[in-house]
Structures are given as structure tokens and as C-alpha cells.
Design a protein around this motif. Structure first.
Motif, PDB file in Angstrom:
ATOM      1  N   VAL A 201       0.854  -1.180   0.000  1.00 10.99           N
ATOM      2  CA  VAL A 201       0.000   0.000   0.000  1.00 10.99           C
ATOM      3  C   VAL A 201       0.892   1.233   0.000  1.00 10.99           C
ATOM      4  O   VAL A 201       2.054   1.172   0.419  1.00 10.99           O
ATOM      5  CB  VAL A 201      -0.942   0.016   1.226  1.00 10.99           C
ATOM      6  N   PRO A 202       0.389   2.383  -0.453  1.00 12.93           N
ATOM      7  CA  PRO A 202       1.208   3.608  -0.449  1.00 12.93           C
ATOM      8  C   PRO A 202       1.617   3.990   0.973  1.00 12.93           C
ATOM      9  O   PRO A 202       0.828   3.856   1.918  1.00 12.93           O
ATOM     10  CB  PRO A 202       0.265   4.659  -1.055  1.00 12.93           C
ATOM     11  N   ASP A 203       2.857   4.485   1.108  1.00 16.01           N
ATOM     12  CA  ASP A 203       3.336   4.905   2.427  1.00 16.01           C
ATOM     13  C   ASP A 203       3.148   6.397   2.669  1.00 16.01           C
ATOM     14  O   ASP A 203       3.520   6.909   3.739  1.00 16.01           O
ATOM     15  CB  ASP A 203       4.801   4.520   2.629  1.00 16.01           C
ATOM     16  N   GLY A 204       2.597   7.123   1.677  1.00 18.02           N
ATOM     17  CA  GLY A 204       2.377   8.555   1.824  1.00 18.02           C
ATOM     18  C   GLY A 204       3.550   9.406   1.405  1.00 18.02           C
ATOM     19  O   GLY A 204       3.471  10.644   1.422  1.00 18.02           O
ATOM     20  N   SER A 208       6.133   2.520  -0.849  1.00 27.13           N
ATOM     21  CA  SER A 208       5.136   1.535  -0.448  1.00 27.13           C
ATOM     22  C   SER A 208       5.554   0.871   0.850  1.00 27.13           C
ATOM     23  O   SER A 208       6.738   0.760   1.160  1.00 27.13           O
ATOM     24  CB  SER A 208       4.971   0.456  -1.529  1.00 27.13           C
ATOM     25  N   GLU A 209       4.554   0.437   1.627  1.00 37.92           N
ATOM     26  CA  GLU A 209       4.823  -0.385   2.787  1.00 37.92           C
ATOM     27  C   GLU A 209       4.119  -1.720   2.626  1.00 37.92           C
ATOM     28  O   GLU A 209       3.086  -1.828   1.957  1.00 37.92           O
ATOM     29  CB  GLU A 209       4.427   0.310   4.084  1.00 37.92           C
ATOM     30  N   LEU A 210       4.700  -2.744   3.243  1.00 39.40           N
ATOM     31  CA  LEU A 210       4.155  -4.087   3.154  1.00 39.40           C
ATOM     32  C   LEU A 210       3.101  -4.285   4.232  1.00 39.40           C
ATOM     33  O   LEU A 210       3.331  -3.958   5.402  1.00 39.40           O
ATOM     34  CB  LEU A 210       5.270  -5.116   3.323  1.00 39.40           C
ATOM     35  N   VAL A 211       1.941  -4.822   3.846  1.00 37.26           N
ATOM     36  CA  VAL A 211       0.885  -5.137   4.803  1.00 37.26           C
ATOM     37  C   VAL A 211       0.716  -6.656   4.857  1.00 37.26           C
ATOM     38  O   VAL A 211       0.440  -7.292   3.838  1.00 37.26           O
ATOM     39  CB  VAL A 211      -0.457  -4.483   4.409  1.00 37.26           C
ATOM     40  N   TYR A 261      -4.039  -4.208  -3.203  1.00 35.89           N
ATOM     41  CA  TYR A 261      -4.317  -2.773  -3.192  1.00 35.89           C
ATOM     42  C   TYR A 261      -4.399  -2.251  -4.626  1.00 35.89           C
ATOM     43  O   TYR A 261      -3.531  -2.524  -5.454  1.00 35.89           O
ATOM     44  CB  TYR A 261      -3.229  -2.000  -2.440  1.00 35.89           C
ATOM     45  N   GLY A 262      -5.454  -1.496  -4.886  1.00 37.91           N
ATOM     46  CA  GLY A 262      -5.613  -0.857  -6.184  1.00 37.91           C
ATOM     47  C   GLY A 262      -6.850   0.005  -6.171  1.00 37.91           C
ATOM     48  O   GLY A 262      -7.695  -0.110  -5.273  1.00 37.91           O
ATOM     49  N   ASN A 263      -6.936   0.892  -7.140  1.00 37.18           N
ATOM     50  CA  ASN A 263      -8.150   1.705  -7.239  1.00 37.18           C
ATOM     51  C   ASN A 263      -8.369   2.519  -5.962  1.00 37.18           C
ATOM     52  O   ASN A 263      -9.496   2.874  -5.623  1.00 37.18           O
ATOM     53  CB  ASN A 263      -9.360   0.791  -7.507  1.00 37.18           C
ATOM     54  N   GLY A 264      -7.263   2.778  -5.209  1.00 37.69           N
ATOM     55  CA  GLY A 264      -7.337   3.556  -3.988  1.00 37.69           C
ATOM     56  C   GLY A 264      -7.840   2.804  -2.776  1.00 37.69           C
ATOM     57  O   GLY A 264      -8.120   3.420  -1.741  1.00 37.69           O
ATOM     58  N   LYS A 265      -7.932   1.451  -2.850  1.00 36.37           N
ATOM     59  CA  LYS A 265      -8.484   0.673  -1.748  1.00 36.37           C
ATOM     60  C   LYS A 265      -7.666  -0.590  -1.509  1.00 36.37           C
ATOM     61  O   LYS A 265      -7.076  -1.146  -2.433  1.00 36.37           O
ATOM     62  CB  LYS A 265      -9.939   0.281  -2.033  1.00 36.37           C
ATOM     63  N   TYR A 278     -14.603  -6.862   0.287  1.00 36.23           N
ATOM     64  CA  TYR A 278     -14.627  -5.773   1.252  1.00 36.23           C
ATOM     65  C   TYR A 278     -13.405  -4.895   1.019  1.00 36.23           C
ATOM     66  O   TYR A 278     -12.412  -5.323   0.419  1.00 36.23           O
ATOM     67  CB  TYR A 278     -14.604  -6.318   2.686  1.00 36.23           C
ATOM     68  N   SER A 279     -13.467  -3.667   1.501  1.00 31.20           N
ATOM     69  CA  SER A 279     -12.284  -2.807   1.520  1.00 31.20           C
ATOM     70  C   SER A 279     -11.923  -2.557   2.976  1.00 31.20           C
ATOM     71  O   SER A 279     -12.789  -2.271   3.808  1.00 31.20           O
ATOM     72  CB  SER A 279     -12.533  -1.501   0.783  1.00 31.20           C
ATOM     73  N   LEU A 280     -10.644  -2.682   3.297  1.00 31.10           N
ATOM     74  CA  LEU A 280     -10.133  -2.484   4.643  1.00 31.10           C
ATOM     75  C   LEU A 280      -9.588  -1.078   4.758  1.00 31.10           C
ATOM     76  O   LEU A 280      -8.729  -0.665   3.968  1.00 31.10           O
ATOM     77  CB  LEU A 280      -9.036  -3.504   4.958  1.00 31.10           C
ATOM     78  N   SER A 281     -10.081  -0.319   5.733  1.00 30.91           N
ATOM     79  CA  SER A 281      -9.618   1.051   5.907  1.00 30.91           C
ATOM     80  C   SER A 281      -8.150   1.060   6.326  1.00 30.91           C
ATOM     81  O   SER A 281      -7.717   0.249   7.148  1.00 30.91           O
ATOM     82  CB  SER A 281     -10.462   1.758   6.980  1.00 30.91           C
ATOM     83  N   LEU A 282      -7.390   1.995   5.789  1.00 30.53           N
ATOM     84  CA  LEU A 282      -5.988   2.145   6.171  1.00 30.53           C
ATOM     85  C   LEU A 282      -5.819   3.159   7.295  1.00 30.53           C
ATOM     86  O   LEU A 282      -4.720   3.340   7.803  1.00 30.53           O
ATOM     87  CB  LEU A 282      -5.150   2.571   4.961  1.00 30.53           C
ATOM     88  N   THR A 283      -6.902   3.816   7.695  1.00 28.56           N
ATOM     89  CA  THR A 283      -6.827   4.855   8.717  1.00 28.56           C
ATOM     90  C   THR A 283      -7.605   4.526   9.986  1.00 28.56           C
ATOM     91  O   THR A 283      -7.519   5.252  10.970  1.00 28.56           O
ATOM     92  CB  THR A 283      -7.330   6.195   8.164  1.00 28.56           C
TER      93      THR A 283
END
Length: 306
Positions: A201-204, A208-211, A261-265, A278-283
Motif C-alpha cells: 500500500v502507499p506509504d504517503g 510503499s509499505e508491506l501489509v 491494493y488498487g483503485n485507492g483501496k 470488502y475494503s479495509l480502511s488504512l486509517t
């Protein structure tokens, strides 16, 4: 000779491109002169596609069944008819898939027991230890690092580790966790490992960071637990502030989980013939139903045509 075959005219394991054609068009510029510019006929532009791909097991010939759910393209929101990728093996214990822009890579085990990466820009790369011997730890899932192109794998039985694999040479390098051992999850009494999945996922900060998402006996009340890691060389550094737990996702614990991760989710689905997504929130420790199901199975990847 190898070839990828998909039972659809729109999708293949790689970039599907239509022939390009150009036409000349005269345009008027402010000084009254004309210039000639080349434009692409819209009907001849490359076909763009994007969506979830997967390793859906093996057909009667031992070849990989490839799943694809399209988010963007000729038919967005469509589950495509399965295609195949040649493997021709009788060993059907390893079902891995990873994807990035323009590439899809599959992992499988040959009849002789070798674990192999295939697809995308590589052809049947045997996975090796640093000594050049065959890599024997069981592989649960693979993923492609978006920036480096390295293949990362979740490996092991009750004790889990992460290795990075050079897709060209096949050499696998174990990653340490917080500068210590190479074990990312320790199984054992009252802590039985159920299933897991990895995704980037993006690290900001442009990287990227590994989940690492997983289920176990001790996490039964929490459901899915996701640990986030920054990669520094061959070391995984826990990003504790980003760790998440997602309680209450329907399904059978231990049936196998898939993330990508793709499409912002960060998408999540369990194994099965028809998987609610489902989409898992990153926040926050929350998840949301995406309102559709997929027949994709066994390790999701997120593919973009270009």
C-alpha cells in the motif's frame, strides 16, 4: 512454444494493445500559419484495462486457471471468463499470483517439486536459496513491489517469514523483522496460524509499505489483523501506528484470505467460489462491503494495462 490463452478478446496476461494508426490534421495557429500534427484515431487507441487478477487453481491439463475482475475497461464491473496460463504440472499445491502495471506473475510447483515464478517478463524462473539450491519453504502468497519490481513471498508453515525474490535469477533473500529474526509470525500452542495474505500500500511519501494480514487462534475476537512494515534493505520495520484489526468480517476463519491494493483501496475477500469483496480502511479499524462478489481465488493481484 508458450502462449497465454484467455477466453475473452479483451484480456491477456500482459498488456493488450490494439494496432496504432495515425492521420494528419491541419490546424490554424494564432499567427495565421498552419501546422501539421499527428493525432491518434480514437478507435485505434490502446485498450486500457485495470482490475483484480488471481490464480484460480489448475485445469485438467495442469495449467493455471487465471481469474480477472475488471474495474476499468470495455466492461467495468465485469467478471471475465477464466483463461489459462501454461504450467502443465500434476503438483497443484502452490497457487500464487502477483500483478503490477503491465505484468502478471504466477507461482506454482512443478511435478518434480520445484517452486517456480512464471509470466510477465520472466519465463519459468526456479526459486532458489542463496546457495543456488532449490527453495523448499512452502509459499502461501506472492506480491510485486510497485517500485522495485521484486517479488515478495509469504513463506513457511505455522511460523511465517517474508522473502524477496529476484524475478530474473530466482534467488530468494530472507527479510529480518525489526533487525532480529526472519520470523514475522510465530505459531505454536494456542496461537495456531490460520491463513494470511500480503499486499503493498502507499506509504504517503511516494513509496510503499508491506501489509501482512492474517488470522490465528488468539486473534479470533479481532478477526483480521493487519501489520504494516516499512522495508529498509533486507529488514522489515514495524509501522505500529498503522497496524489495524478488523473484527466481524463474515466468513469461515481459516478458509484462506486474499488482499490486494488498487483503485485507492485495500481489497479483501476470502477463498471460495463466490467471494464477497470488502475494503479495509488504512486509517481506522473498519471495513466496508464493496457490494459485489468475485470468483477470483487463491492470491489476488492488482493489474493495470499501462
Amino acid at each position: 512454444m508458450k502462449k497465454n490463452t484467455f477466453k475473452t478478446v479483451f484480456f491477456a496476461a500482459g498488456v493488450l494493445m490494439l494496432p496504432l494508426a495515425a492521420c494528419k490534421k491541419e490546424s490554424v495557429i494564432p499567427n495565421g500559419k498552419t501546422k501539421s500534427k499527428t493525432e491518434i484515431d480514437p478507435a485505434k487507441r490502446p485498450v486500457y484495462q485495470e482490475g483484480i487478477v488471481s490464480h484460480n487453481g489448475f485445469d485438467a491439463f495442469g495449467d493455471i486457471i487465471s481469474g480477472y475482475y475488471e474495474f476499468y475497461g470495455p466492461y467495468p464491473g465485469s467478471q471475465y471468463v477464466n483463461g489459462t496460463h501454461p504450467a502443465s504440472t500434476t503438483n497443484q499445491t502452490l497457487k500464487g499470483c502477483a500483478a503490477s502495471t503491465g505484468n502478471i506473475i504466477y507461482a506454482y510447483k512443478t511435478a518434480s517439486g520445484l517452486q517456480v515464478l512464471d509470466g510477465g517478463p520472466i519465463i519459468s524462473t526456479v526459486i532458489l536459496n542463496s546457495t543456488g539450491t532449490a527453495f523448499t519453504l512452502p509459499i502461501e502468497e506472492i506480491e510485486i513491489h510497485p517500485q522495485t519490481g521484486e517479488v515478495y513471498a509469504l513463506v513457511g508453515s505455522s511460523n511465517k517469514s517474508i522473502v524477496s525474490i529476484n524475478p530474473s535469477t530466482g534467488f530468494a533473500t530472507p527479510l529480518t523483522v525489526n533487525g532480529g529474526s526472519t520470523t514475522i509470525f510465530t505459531g505454536g500452542l494456542m496461537n495456531g496460524y490460520k491463513c494470511g495474505s500480503i499486499a503493498f500500500v502507499p506509504d504517503g511519501f511516494g513509496g510503499s509499505e508491506l501489509v501482512f494480514s492474517h488470522e490465528s487462534d488468539v486473534y479470533a475476537s479481532s478477526g483480521i489483523v493487519s501489520w504494516h512494515f516499512t522495508i529498509s534493505g533486507t529488514n522489515l520495520i514495524s509501522n505500529v501506528a498503522n497496524h489495524r484489526t478488523y473484527a466481524g468480517i463474515p466468513g469461515t476463519v481459516g478458509s484462506g484470505i486474499n488482499t490486494t491494493y488498487g483503485n485507492g483501496k485495500l481489497y479483501f475477500a476470502r477463498h471460495g467460489s463466490s467471494n464477497p469483496v470488502y475494503s479495509l480502511s488504512l486509517t481506522s479499524n473498519t471495513f466496508a462491503s464493496e457490494g459485489f462478489s468475485v470468483t477470483n481465488n487463491n492470491d489476488f493481484g492488482y493489474w493495470k494495462a499501462f
